[in-house]
Design an enzyme around this catalytic site. Structure first.
Site, PDB file in Angstrom:
ATOM      1  CG  ASN A  10      -1.402   1.131   0.836  1.00  0.00           C
ATOM      2  OD1 ASN A  10      -1.905   1.688   0.064  1.00  0.00           O
ATOM      3  ND2 ASN A  10      -2.217   1.461   2.530  1.00  0.00           N
ATOM      4  CD1 TRP A  11       3.723   1.192  -2.971  1.00  0.00           C
ATOM      5  CD2 TRP A  11       3.816   1.708  -4.612  1.00  0.00           C
ATOM      6  NE1 TRP A  11       4.228  -0.190  -3.397  1.00  0.00           N
ATOM      7  CE2 TRP A  11       4.250   0.267  -4.687  1.00  0.00           C
ATOM      8  CE3 TRP A  11       3.757   2.855  -5.471  1.00  0.00           C
ATOM      9  CZ2 TRP A  11       5.463   0.217  -5.157  1.00  0.00           C
ATOM     10  CZ3 TRP A  11       4.265   2.477  -7.375  1.00  0.00           C
ATOM     11  CH2 TRP A  11       5.348   1.001  -6.995  1.00  0.00           C
ATOM     12  CE  LYS A  12      -0.067   3.333   4.627  1.00  0.00           C
ATOM     13  NZ  LYS A  12       0.093   3.029   6.161  1.00  0.00           N
ATOM     14  CG  HIS A  96      -5.885   1.338   4.574  1.00  0.00           C
ATOM     15  ND1 HIS A  96      -5.234   2.249   5.940  1.00  0.00           N
ATOM     16  CD2 HIS A  96      -5.059   0.505   4.717  1.00  0.00           C
ATOM     17  CE1 HIS A  96      -4.435   2.557   5.859  1.00  0.00           C
ATOM     18  NE2 HIS A  96      -3.417   0.765   5.447  1.00  0.00           N
ATOM     19  CD  GLU A  98      -3.410   5.020   6.741  1.00  0.00           C
ATOM     20  OE1 GLU A  98      -3.227   5.342   5.930  1.00  0.00           O
ATOM     21  OE2 GLU A  98      -2.071   4.891   7.183  1.00  0.00           O
ATOM     22  CD  GLU A 168      -3.648  -3.301   7.336  1.00  0.00           C
ATOM     23  OE1 GLU A 168      -2.519  -3.082   6.585  1.00  0.00           O
ATOM     24  OE2 GLU A 168      -4.663  -1.342   6.589  1.00  0.00           O
ATOM     25  N   GLY A 174       1.974   1.907  10.822  1.00  0.00           N
ATOM     26  CA  GLY A 174       2.772   3.359  10.608  1.00  0.00           C
ATOM     27  C   GLY A 174       3.571   3.244  12.369  1.00  0.00           C
ATOM     28  CB  SER A 214       4.804  -2.134  11.656  1.00  0.00           C
ATOM     29  OG  SER A 214       4.892  -0.216  12.686  1.00  0.00           O
ATOM     30  N   GLY A 235       2.627  -1.605   3.925  1.00  0.00           N
ATOM     31  CA  GLY A 235       2.772   0.436   3.669  1.00  0.00           C
ATOM     32  C   GLY A 235       3.927   0.723   4.159  1.00  0.00           C
ATOM     33  N   GLY A 236       4.493   0.899   4.581  1.00  0.00           N
ATOM     34  CA  GLY A 236       6.002   1.586   4.871  1.00  0.00           C
ATOM     35  C   GLY A 236       7.228   1.217   4.159  1.00  0.00           C
TER      36      GLY A 236
HETATM   37  C1  PEP Z   1      -0.753   0.076   5.997  1.00  0.00           C
HETATM   38  O1  PEP Z   1      -0.375   0.722   5.208  1.00  0.00           O
HETATM   39  O2  PEP Z   1      -1.391  -0.917   5.572  1.00  0.00           O
HETATM   40  C2  PEP Z   1       0.245  -0.405   6.802  1.00  0.00           C
HETATM   41  C3  PEP Z   1      -0.102  -1.562   6.984  1.00  0.00           C
HETATM   42  O3  PEP Z   1       1.630  -0.081   7.002  1.00  0.00           O
HETATM   43  P1  PEP Z   1       2.536  -0.322   7.667  1.00  0.00           P
HETATM   44  O4  PEP Z   1       2.832  -1.482   7.149  1.00  0.00           O
HETATM   45  O5  PEP Z   1       3.733   1.446   7.295  1.00  0.00           O
HETATM   46  O6  PEP Z   1       2.824   0.114   9.286  1.00  0.00           O
END
Ligand code: PEP
Length: 251
Positions: A10-12, A96, A98, A168, A174, A214, A235-236
């Site tokens: 997920n590049w957000k 998601h 967010e 999640e 994050g 994470s 994500g990251g």
């Molecule tokens: C996400 O954006 O779905 C996520 C899990 O982010 P991260 O891996 O950065 O915690």
């Protein structure tokens, strides 16, 4: 049938179209056709068409990060399933945290999105997860079950089978704070039990449940060793080719 592990990035709200193409090309070059793994990346909308071209023939799936559940109309700033299909997306991340917490998406809206994505031949990656106060109040299972029931309401077994669930925990996204494999496994088993109750044993055994929060190259193997963890939504660490490749190629 064994569940094929899936790693989704997920590049957000990161990367211009050119930057996204560079990252997609690096993944393509270094991953090769991913054997025994499914890989999906979800760049921002503005990069979808260019990344689709960069991924042609690679076996890497393209996903979007959101979608509005109508075909077209006066919905300023939104994007339709047909537009995502036109950009060659096969998957769409829905619900998601967010979207739920920053943009106020309700269970009802997420359910409409899931149904519309399925009707539009897009595979929904349905995100569920509790906040830290909810976990500390011992309400994690109740919250996640409620989100899942709401999103699946009214779906047939064959429709629900096409969904990928992503657990999640909001407190792990994050933050660098990953759920322990045991904590994640406990919730994944709960989700699978709920699928069994709502549908059938065979259906529940087939649905993939990804963990997100994470995920990094150094924790993916321990997470994937758990019985009900079938992959990761990242994500990251999906923004760096080297890290994401290590995650996809976990041992
Ligand atoms: C996400 O954006 O779905 C996520 C899990 O982010 P991260 O891996 O950065 O915690």
């Amino acid at each position: 049938m064994p569940r094929i592990p899936m790693m989704a990035g997920n590049w957000k709200m990161h990367k211009t179209a050119d930057e996204a193409v560079d990252l997609a090309a690096a993944l393509r070059e270094n991953l090769g056709p991913p054997a025994g793994r499914e890989v999906m990346i979800a760049p921002p909308f503005t990069a979808l068409a260019a990344v689709a071209r960069a991924l042609t023939g690679s076996g890497i799936h393209l996903g979007a990060q959101n979608m509005y559940p109508e075909d077209s109309g006066a919905f300023t700033g939104e994007i339709s399933p047909a537009m995502l299909r036109d950009a060659r997306c096969s998957h769409v991340i829905l619900g998601h945290s967010e979207r739920r917490h920053i943009f106020g998406e309700t269970d009802d809206l997420v359910a409409r999105k899931v149904a519309k994505a399925l009707a539009s031949e897009l595979t929904p990656v349905l995100c569920v997860g509790e906040t830290l106060p909810e976990r500390e109040d011992d309400r994690a299972t109740e919250v996640v079950s409620h989100q899942l029931r709401a999103a699946l309401k009214g779906l047939t077994k064959s429709e629900a089978l096409r969904i990928i669930v992503a657990y999640e925990p909001v407190w792990a996204i994050g933050t660098g704070r990953t759920a322990t494999p045991a904590t994640a496994q406990e919730m994944h088993a709960t989700i699978r039990r709920l699928l069994r109750d709502l549908f059938t044993d065979a259906m529940a055994a087939q649905v993939r449940i990804l963990y997100g929060g994470s995920v990094k190259p150094d924790n993916i193997s321990a997470l994937m060793a758990e019985a009900d963890i079938d992959g990761a939504l990242v994500g990251g660490a999906s923004l760096k080719a080297e890290d994401f490749i290590q995650i996809v190629q976990y041992k």
